[in-house]
Design a protein around this motif. Structure first.
Motif, PDB file in Angstrom:
ATOM      1  N   HIS A 283      23.497  -4.940   9.311  1.00 48.88           N
ATOM      2  CA  HIS A 283      23.070  -4.692   7.935  1.00 48.88           C
ATOM      3  C   HIS A 283      22.488  -3.293   7.776  1.00 48.88           C
ATOM      4  CE1 HIS A 283      21.182  -5.029   4.072  1.00 48.88           C
ATOM      5  NE2 HIS A 283      19.985  -4.888   4.613  1.00 48.88           N
ATOM      6  N   GLU A 284      21.651  -2.884   8.718  1.00 46.31           N
ATOM      7  CA  GLU A 284      21.073  -1.545   8.636  1.00 46.31           C
ATOM      8  C   GLU A 284      22.158  -0.478   8.781  1.00 46.31           C
ATOM      9  OE1 GLU A 284      18.014  -1.517  11.555  1.00 46.31           O
ATOM     10  OE2 GLU A 284      16.517  -2.364  10.195  1.00 46.31           O
ATOM     11  N   ALA A 285      23.180  -0.757   9.586  1.00 43.33           N
ATOM     12  CA  ALA A 285      24.290   0.193   9.708  1.00 43.33           C
ATOM     13  C   ALA A 285      25.049   0.311   8.390  1.00 43.33           C
ATOM     14  CB  ALA A 285      25.229  -0.234  10.826  1.00 43.33           C
ATOM     15  N   SER A 286      25.241  -0.804   7.697  1.00 46.01           N
ATOM     16  CA  SER A 286      25.920  -0.755   6.398  1.00 46.01           C
ATOM     17  C   SER A 286      25.091  -0.016   5.365  1.00 46.01           C
ATOM     18  CB  SER A 286      26.223  -2.173   5.910  1.00 46.01           C
ATOM     19  OG  SER A 286      25.016  -2.874   5.624  1.00 46.01           O
ATOM     20  N   MET A 287      23.756  -0.147   5.468  1.00 51.55           N
ATOM     21  CA  MET A 287      22.887   0.606   4.572  1.00 51.55           C
ATOM     22  C   MET A 287      23.042   2.099   4.816  1.00 51.55           C
ATOM     23  SD  MET A 287      19.344  -1.600   4.516  1.00 51.55           S
ATOM     24  CE  MET A 287      18.544  -0.328   3.559  1.00 51.55           C
ATOM     25  N   ALA A 288      23.080   2.485   6.099  1.00 52.57           N
ATOM     26  CA  ALA A 288      23.221   3.908   6.425  1.00 52.57           C
ATOM     27  C   ALA A 288      24.581   4.444   6.003  1.00 52.57           C
ATOM     28  CB  ALA A 288      23.005   4.118   7.921  1.00 52.57           C
ATOM     29  N   ALA A 289      25.627   3.588   6.075  1.00 52.49           N
ATOM     30  CA  ALA A 289      26.969   4.032   5.690  1.00 52.49           C
ATOM     31  C   ALA A 289      27.132   4.168   4.186  1.00 52.49           C
ATOM     32  CB  ALA A 289      28.017   3.062   6.233  1.00 52.49           C
ATOM     33  N   GLY A 406      14.491 -13.783  10.424  1.00 60.21           N
ATOM     34  CA  GLY A 406      15.176 -14.302   9.244  1.00 60.21           C
ATOM     35  C   GLY A 406      14.671 -13.685   7.960  1.00 60.21           C
ATOM     36  N   LEU A 407      13.352 -13.758   7.729  1.00 62.34           N
ATOM     37  CA  LEU A 407      12.796 -13.197   6.500  1.00 62.34           C
ATOM     38  C   LEU A 407      12.810 -11.673   6.519  1.00 62.34           C
ATOM     39  CD1 LEU A 407       9.835 -15.637   5.806  1.00 62.34           C
ATOM     40  CD2 LEU A 407      12.052 -15.523   4.674  1.00 62.34           C
ATOM     41  N   ALA A 408      12.767 -11.058   7.708  1.00 61.44           N
ATOM     42  CA  ALA A 408      12.879  -9.605   7.778  1.00 61.44           C
ATOM     43  C   ALA A 408      14.256  -9.152   7.306  1.00 61.44           C
ATOM     44  CB  ALA A 408      12.620  -9.124   9.203  1.00 61.44           C
ATOM     45  N   ILE A 409      15.298  -9.906   7.666  1.00 59.24           N
ATOM     46  CA  ILE A 409      16.642  -9.597   7.181  1.00 59.24           C
ATOM     47  C   ILE A 409      16.708  -9.780   5.673  1.00 59.24           C
ATOM     48  CG2 ILE A 409      19.051 -10.319   7.274  1.00 59.24           C
ATOM     49  CD1 ILE A 409      18.639 -11.002  10.206  1.00 59.24           C
ATOM     50  N   VAL A 410      16.076 -10.827   5.162  1.00 56.10           N
ATOM     51  CA  VAL A 410      16.039 -11.056   3.712  1.00 56.10           C
ATOM     52  C   VAL A 410      15.399  -9.871   3.006  1.00 56.10           C
ATOM     53  CG1 VAL A 410      15.016 -12.479   1.903  1.00 56.10           C
ATOM     54  CG2 VAL A 410      16.067 -13.561   3.897  1.00 56.10           C
ATOM     55  N   LYS A 411      14.270  -9.409   3.521  1.00 56.95           N
ATOM     56  CA  LYS A 411      13.581  -8.276   2.903  1.00 56.95           C
ATOM     57  C   LYS A 411      14.435  -7.015   2.951  1.00 56.95           C
ATOM     58  CE  LYS A 411       9.420  -5.433   3.319  1.00 56.95           C
ATOM     59  NZ  LYS A 411       8.193  -5.179   4.123  1.00 56.95           N
ATOM     60  N   GLU A 415      15.841  -5.005  -0.366  1.00 58.39           N
ATOM     61  CA  GLU A 415      15.539  -3.597  -0.630  1.00 58.39           C
ATOM     62  C   GLU A 415      16.815  -2.791  -0.843  1.00 58.39           C
ATOM     63  OE1 GLU A 415      13.215  -2.455   2.693  1.00 58.39           O
ATOM     64  OE2 GLU A 415      11.323  -3.240   1.887  1.00 58.39           O
ATOM     65  N   LEU A 416      17.870  -3.151  -0.111  1.00 60.02           N
ATOM     66  CA  LEU A 416      19.155  -2.476  -0.313  1.00 60.02           C
ATOM     67  C   LEU A 416      19.653  -2.660  -1.739  1.00 60.02           C
ATOM     68  CD1 LEU A 416      21.779  -1.081   0.683  1.00 60.02           C
ATOM     69  CD2 LEU A 416      22.565  -3.341   1.414  1.00 60.02           C
ATOM     70  N   HIS A 417      19.394  -3.799  -2.349  1.00 63.27           N
ATOM     71  CA  HIS A 417      19.862  -4.097  -3.701  1.00 63.27           C
ATOM     72  C   HIS A 417      18.814  -3.802  -4.765  1.00 63.27           C
ATOM     73  CE1 HIS A 417      22.695  -6.332  -1.181  1.00 63.27           C
ATOM     74  NE2 HIS A 417      23.535  -6.314  -2.202  1.00 63.27           N
TER      75      HIS A 417
END
Length: 442
Positions: A283-289, A406-411, A415-417
């Protein structure tokens, strides 16, 4: 050489500006030269006319007068006087060989291998002719023209020096920024100094600083992630090692079966932890891309997420479903939003007691869209509702094992959206309520 000229802004500006100066100076010099020549012709014609007018009152009407002599002959200006019968009574130079002209006024005459400019006028029965050699006229006119364009020729190099100085001084801050960036170490992501930069270059440096800031945050997040992952993996790996040792020391079949079951459970926990870590990393890689967002129907995302979690819920007798779903559309990434809701549902199912309940609701508001997940579990103390959103944090009162991701991924996905995540007590089921608030799509 061509590559260096086109690749350097300074060289390109200098070449273009200097070429423009040369062309402008050349055009100005040409126009000035031709203008001076035309004005010189008018002035010389005027002088010839005035010379003829001054002679008409100073000559006898018919007496023949000789020339000025061969020793002083000058064919630049020639004066001849003719009678009406065609008899030449005066000439300023012998053998001038200018023909008698019947046409009065100005004319160009070929004589003695050159061209003369002749002015003729008639007065008191006489015809006065004043002629000037065009070669001499062009020489004098050219001298005047060159004197006129001499300042232009002198000012052009001076203007070139001024342009070179101005361009060099104007681009000095850009060269300073280039040297500052070129001299950096690979891990130096501090902002570039914007002081003194032109307005056209400052936005580029500002965007470069923003890029440095994003890269720095990404590096920091990666460092923290690696450090946290190494710390979190140490415990399950140590537990697996102890369980393997317990399996090796098992005295009988029953003890061996118990050790195997514990080992399998430990492997499952470690597998789940690695899966969560990989999901967060992807997910963080997709955010960076910077993946391009699209319109996403939250109702469809909710149905898919429920289908992912329904098997685990049925195994524990938990009633899971969508209680309310408006036709809400948000801008984002469908797979990321499905991961967000799936993690919320897995977290709720994991902490909800047997025969409990998990409800999902999607409410379209005027300025936002709210995605709500309620469960009938034990909930969380108010002091831990913010901390559980951090990576690898697990509540001290939990009753189920977890990785704390789990909740860290949710957060992170929220934030991405551009969404916010709020944890509170569920007013309907008494457990935990998680509210994800998305901005309404324009």
């Amino acid at each position: 050489m061509r590559r260096s000229v086109t690749g350097s802004l300074r060289a390109r500006l200098l070449w273009f500006l200097l070429a423009a100066i040369v062309l402008a100076a050349g055009a100005q010099a040409l126009v000035a030269y031709r203008t001076v020549l035309a004005e010189a012709d008018d002035i010389f014609d005027y002088h010839m006319q005035q010379m003829a007018l001054s002679l008409r009152a100073g000559l006898p009407p018919s007496a023949a007068v000789g020339g000025i002599g061969t020793g002083e002959q000058n064919f630049d200006f020639v004066v001849q006087v003719w009678t009406a019968e065609g008899v030449r009574i005066f000439e300023s130079a012998e053998e001038a060989a200018l023909p008698q002209l019947a046409v009065l006024g100005f004319a160009d005459v070929q004589a003695r291998g050159t061209t003369y400019r002749v002015f003729s006028m008639q007065t008191r029965g006489l015809v006065i002719q004043v002629a000037q050699d065009m070669a001499a006229r062009r020489h004098m006119a050219g001298t005047l023209a060159l004197r006129t364009i001499a300042p232009v020729a002198l000012m052009a190099p001076l203007l070139m020096l001024v342009v070179w100085w101005v361009v060099s001084r104007s681009l000095a801050p850009v060269a300073r920024v280039r040297k500052q960036v070129a001299s950096r170490q690979a891990d130096d992501l501090s902002p570039v100094n914007e002081e003194g930069l032109p307005e056209e270059v400052r936005p580029l440096v500002q965007e470069l600083n923003l890029l440095f800031d994003r890269v720095r945050h990404a590096f920091d997040a990666q460092k923290h992630f690696v450090a946290d992952a190494a710390h979190e993996l140490r415990s399950p790996l140590a537990a697996l090692k102890l369980q393997v040792q317990g399996l090796q020391r098992a005295p009988d079949g029953a003890s061996r079966d118990l050790a195997v079951s514990r080992l399998v459970a430990g492997i499952d926990r470690a597998t789940r932890l690695v899966e969560q870590m990989l999901a967060l990393a992807r997910h963080e890689a997709s955010m960076a891309a910077g993946a391009k967002p699209e319109a996403v129907d939250l109702s469809e995302v909710a149905r898919l997420a429920v289908s992912d979690a329904v098997a685990a819920a049925q195994a524990r007798g938990i009633d899971i479903g969508i209680t309310h779903a408006d036709a809400a559309v948000v801008s984002g990434q469908p797979e990321a939003l499905r991961m967000l809701l799936r993690n919320l549902l897995e977290n709720a199912v994991k902490y909800t007691p047997v025969e409990g309940r998990v409800d999902i609701a999607i409410v379209q508001q005027q300025q936002a869209v709210e995605l709500t997940v309620d469960d009938s579990g034990p909930g969380l103390p108010p002091g831990e509702r913010e901390r559980v959103l951090d990576r690898f944090y697990r509540s001290g009162e939990t009753q189920a094992p977890g990785s704390g991701l789990g909740l860290a991924i949710v957060k992170s996905i929220a934030e991405l959206h551009g969404a916010s995540v709020t944890l509170d007590a569920s007013p309907s089921l008494g457990g935990l309520r998680v509210v994800v608030r998305f901005p309404a799509q324009a």
